[in-house]
Design an enzyme around this catalytic site. Structure first.
Site, mmCIF file in Angstrom:
data_model
loop_
_atom_site.group_PDB
_atom_site.id
_atom_site.type_symbol
_atom_site.label_atom_id
_atom_site.label_comp_id
_atom_site.label_asym_id
_atom_site.label_seq_id
_atom_site.Cartn_x
_atom_site.Cartn_y
_atom_site.Cartn_z
ATOM 1 N NE ARG A 1 9.957 3.643 1.689
ATOM 2 C CZ ARG A 1 10.975 4.461 1.908
ATOM 3 N NH1 ARG A 1 11.571 4.469 3.083
ATOM 4 N NH2 ARG A 1 11.404 5.280 0.974
ATOM 5 N NE ARG B 1 3.033 -7.694 -3.954
ATOM 6 C CZ ARG B 1 2.330 -6.629 -4.280
ATOM 7 N NH1 ARG B 1 1.756 -6.565 -5.463
ATOM 8 N NH2 ARG B 1 2.185 -5.637 -3.424
ATOM 9 N NE ARG C 1 16.444 14.567 -5.961
ATOM 10 C CZ ARG C 1 17.289 14.913 -6.922
ATOM 11 N NH1 ARG C 1 18.294 15.745 -6.658
ATOM 12 N NH2 ARG C 1 17.131 14.459 -8.146
ATOM 13 N NE ARG D 1 5.558 9.346 -10.298
ATOM 14 C CZ ARG D 1 4.984 9.031 -9.137
ATOM 15 N NH1 ARG D 1 4.708 7.768 -8.855
ATOM 16 N NH2 ARG D 1 4.674 9.965 -8.265
ATOM 17 C CD GLU E 1 6.426 12.498 -10.441
ATOM 18 O OE1 GLU E 1 7.008 11.917 -9.503
ATOM 19 O OE2 GLU E 1 5.199 12.371 -10.674
ATOM 20 C CE1 TYR F 1 6.796 10.461 0.295
ATOM 21 C CE2 TYR F 1 6.415 8.346 1.355
ATOM 22 C CZ TYR F 1 6.146 9.249 0.344
ATOM 23 O OH TYR F 1 5.221 8.940 -0.617
ATOM 24 C CG ASP G 1 2.650 6.413 2.500
ATOM 25 O OD1 ASP G 1 3.110 7.049 1.526
ATOM 26 O OD2 ASP G 1 2.959 5.229 2.742
#
Length: 381
Positions: A172, A176, A248, A278, A299, A347, A349
């Protein structure tokens, strides 16, 4: 019909609104003291900044119908997620792009040169069929980039070695060979001008919808309704009688700063020696606003305990076996449909959650019209 929805997040709100518009009486119960689930946002009392209370939620989709749906209920403004990462004292751009590659290796390669460099000099081509996260990373970008950006972060995020995780997780994450640092590829990207909670509030604003906060659902209440849509944890519906599915969870260490703390919304920390994954600086999620101060979250990821908020389903071999047992148990229930991230142990979005909620409402309409039973799962876990 009298419909009960358990959970006032995106799944419950969207399904509830669709069925209320069809003329059903909709009751929503929510165990927390607010609506909108984990995408709940609120103004910080100290700084006035719109804070993503349970961590950042950035809306991105290629589904034009879903984009139109959310914009009917609130005004979305443009937002591009441009993530940075700190590794060995240097800041790099994520996802890995041509700037990252040139900066990391001290080069000035063109796109075709960088592609050739990664594929011929960095990538481990001896790994023909990657099975694990680690193998996929080594095959994809090579040892140096893997250890700088992926290895430590993954260990902290999932609490296990990358060699124990499936390769599909890394698939995922793009690489680039141009200077595009937009984290997502999707056509539609943005943030709600007034926050997600205001959006969900407007979705729920219908005379046939009643919402009860601070209210826990128990199984014996299901019989009081014609149908129940349950978006809580699948194992929780059955009081964890077969055991607990693994998740988690996240802990957030909030701190304020007078000025700009890091100059971007998200700064990853890929080294295992840094305990947090992060830091998010919330005013950057609303770039159309101006604030002198700043609210930041460090986090931390860890195993989810019985009293914690579940975030990421682990879905390893043991969890999948237990999930299959719970799915089999769920199929014995009557007039209950399990939906959403927790109800299907996947999971999701936000755009996918909304899409599935709209499709679930359509499925319910069809089952009512045809006189058939509504499936236990609109989408198989």
């Amino acid at each position: 019909m009298n419909i009960l929805l358990v959970g006032a997040g995106l799944s419950g709100a969207v399904i509830g609104r669709e069925l209320a518009e069809d003329g059903h009486q909709v009751t929503i119960v929510e165990s927390r003291d607010h609506i909108a689930g984990n995408c709940h946002t609120e103004r910080d009392g100290e700084t006035g900044i719109m804070v993503h209370v349970y961590g950042p939620h950035i809306f991105h989709t290629d589904d034009e119908q879903v984009w139109d749906y959310v914009n009917r209920h609130t005004n979305f403004l443009p937002f591009k997620n441009r993530v940075k990462t700190t590794s060995k004292g240097t800041v790099f751009s994520l996802p890995i792009n041509l700037h990252t590659i040139n900066q990391f290796f001290g080069r000035s390669m063109r796109p075709d040169e960088a592609l050739e460099f990664i594929t011929s000099e960095q990538a481990d081509t001896s790994i023909e069929d990657p099975k694990t996260f680690e193998e996929q990373a080594l095959r994809f970008v090579g040892k140096d980039l893997y250890e700088a950006f992926f290895k430590g972060y993954t260990i902290k995020q999932w609490g296990m070695q990358p060699s124990e995780l499936p390769a599909s997780i890394l698939k995922r994450l793009p690489v680039r060979f141009n200077y595009d640092d937009n984290y997502f590829f999707h056509k539609f990207q943005g943030m709600p001008e007034e926050g997600y909670t205001k959006m969900v509030e407007k979705i729920l604003d219908h005379p046939s919808i009643t919402v009860h906060l601070n209210t826990r659902f128990t199984r014996d209440e299901a019989g009081q309704y014609d149908h129940v849509f349950y978006s809580g944890p699948l194992d929780g519906y059955f009081d964890f009688e077969l055991g607990r599915l693994g998740y988690r969870t996240l802990d957030f260490e909030r701190f304020t700063y007078d000025g700009d703390y890091q100059g971007c919304a998200v700064m990853n920390y890929g080294e295992e020696g840094v305990p947090f994954t992060r830091i998010t600086e919330h005013k950057y999620f609303s770039p159309w606003e101006e604030h002198e101060g700043s609210v930041c979250y460090r986090e931390f990821s860890r195993a989810c305990g019985p009293d914690d908020i579940p975030y990421y389903p682990i879905r390893q071999v043991d969890e999948k076996a237990l999930l299959a047992d719970y799915v089999e148990l769920a199929e014995t229930t009557k007039d209950v449909t399990f939906v959403g991230r927790l109800g299907t142990y996947r999971y999701l979005d936000m755009d996918v959650t909304i899409r599935e909620a709209l499709d679930t409402a359509d499925m319910f309409r069809k089952s009512v019209a045809d006189g058939t039973d509504m499936p236990t799962f609109a989408v198989a876990p």
